[in-house]
Write an enzyme that holds these catalytic residues in place. Structure first.
Site, PDB file in Angstrom:
ATOM      1  N   ASP A 227       0.846  -1.204   0.000  1.00 57.83           N
ATOM      2  CA  ASP A 227       0.000   0.000   0.000  1.00 57.83           C
ATOM      3  C   ASP A 227       0.882   1.255   0.000  1.00 57.83           C
ATOM      4  O   ASP A 227       0.531   2.271  -0.598  1.00 57.83           O
ATOM      5  CB  ASP A 227      -0.908   0.005   1.244  1.00 57.83           C
ATOM      6  CG  ASP A 227      -2.221   0.744   1.016  1.00 57.83           C
ATOM      7  OD1 ASP A 227      -2.350   1.438   0.004  1.00 57.83           O
ATOM      8  OD2 ASP A 227      -3.123   0.625   1.872  1.00 57.83           O
TER       9      ASP A 227
ATOM     10  N   CYS B 149      -3.412   5.501  -2.193  1.00 51.11           N
ATOM     11  CA  CYS B 149      -3.967   4.588  -3.197  1.00 51.11           C
ATOM     12  C   CYS B 149      -3.988   5.348  -4.510  1.00 51.11           C
ATOM     13  O   CYS B 149      -4.560   6.431  -4.579  1.00 51.11           O
ATOM     14  CB  CYS B 149      -5.366   4.117  -2.820  1.00 51.11           C
ATOM     15  SG  CYS B 149      -6.128   3.112  -4.124  1.00 51.11           S
TER      16      CYS B 149
END
Ligand code: HMG
Ligand code: MG
Length: 303
Positions: free
Chosen positions: A21, A246
């Site tokens: 991530d 993201c």
């Protein structure tokens, strides 16, 4: 010295997502050797799970295009799970070929994010995940499922709790062993966490099957963590130094920093098994590599 609060878990599993991530949002390519060293240092610092990379389409996340090369050099059969993201059967095939033992699918609680992140609709994502999860389970893999946009969506605004619970329930029913509830853009607040966890409990999904995945965009991640602990959640996703975001969610910044989480847990006397100085040194090293200051307040304070 710790100052425990009553009724919290004695031990928490920190699910480290920095290499996935964290790095997926970096525009400058991080060399394979640096990624490898990052994972190795996280393992050496005692992280009990390290999400290593993603087998997604390399055009969608160019940073992780080297997933197969990376996992080929990781101890996949070692004691620490090294999960990877797989969105579909193609991703699963690549992961199986690489010898991966733990995978995660990632669903969306909203229509818009399903389109932006998966090129799918909210409904069609299940048709993509169904054979992926089934075949992974048949192959003996452990499967985690994420739900994104659990607290709010940059395009749709508020996300109804029932919609999140329904998506989560369906992902568990496909065969996932654990559901990670993502506050992708970090807008959630403490009371909202309580409402969401109580809604899952009412649907028969206990905290033993849940993990929380907070992004710290609005500085709420630790407050939200305390509420989740009070509800009995014992798995928390975090990224070393607070790396991350993201690429397909506007305004998503880094995850809850692992060091910030460790500081909280230490203060509460909750066991986690992570070596904080070794971890903070790793994040400081990574931040130097990326040419910026670590997002984690604890890493900066310890430096
Ligand atoms: P698509 O373009 O609709 O794919 O993308 P498709 O199924 O139409 O296939 C098109 C081509 O891509 C085909 O090749 C496939 O083989 C290939 P062609 O026949 O044209 O040569 N392909 C693949 N190649 C490699 N690996 C694959 C793969 N799949 C298809 N896995 C797709 C659909 C799902 C693939 C795409 O949208 C995608 O890769 N999305 C990933 C986006 C992403 O990684 N986002 C970040 C992770 S999610 C997140 O960060 C949130 C989280 O942290 C929780 C939270 O914070 O909320 C988890
Ligand atoms: Mg995330």
């Amino acid at each position: 010295m710790s100052h425990p609060l009553p009724g919290l878990p004695e031990r928490v599993t920190i699910y480290e997502v920095g290499p996935r991530d964290g790095l997926q949002n970096e525009s400058a390519t991080v060399p394979l050797e640096v990624k490898l060293e990052l994972v190795e240092r996280l393992l050496a610092a005692g992280l009990p799970v390290v999400e290593a990379t993603s087998f997604v389409h390399p055009r969608w996340v160019p940073q992780l295009a080297d997933a197969a090369e990376l996992v080929a050099r990781l101890p996949l059969d070692g004691p620490v799970p090294l999960p990877v993201l797989v969105p579909n059967e193609r991703g699963l095939d690549r992961a199986l070929e690489a010898g991966v033992r733990h995978v995660a699918v990632f669903g969306s609680a909203t229509e818009t994010f399903a389109r932006k992140n998966l090129n799918s609709t909210l409904e069609d994502q299940f048709a993509m995940f169904e054979p992926t999860v089934r075949r992974a389970v048949e192959a003996g893999l452990d499967v985690r499922a994420y739900v994104s946009m659990c607290f709010g969506d940059p395009w749709e605004g508020d996300v109804p709790v029932e919609q999140v619970v329904q998506v989560g329930r369906r992902l568990l029913d496909l065969g996932a062993s654990q559901l990670s509830l993502g506050d992708t853009i970090g807008v959630g607040t403490a009371g909202h966490v309580a409402v969401l966890l109580e809604a899952f409990a009412a649907e028969g999904v206990g905290v033993d099957r849940l993990a929380m995945h907070f992004h710290d965009t609005y500085g709420q991640a630790l407050a939200n963590t305390v509420v989740a602990l009070q509800h009995g959640v014992a798995t928390f996703d975090a990224s070393a130094g607070g790396l991350g975001g993201c690429p397909y969610a506007e305004s998503a910044t880094g995850n809850l920093a692992t060091e910030d989480l460790v500081w909280l847990l230490d203060g509460l006397g909750i066991q986690h098994g992570v070596d904080l100085p070794a971890l903070a040194a790793t994040s400081a090293w990574m931040a130097r590599h990326l040419g910026r200051t670590p997002a984690s307040a604890v890493v900066r304070a310890l430096a």
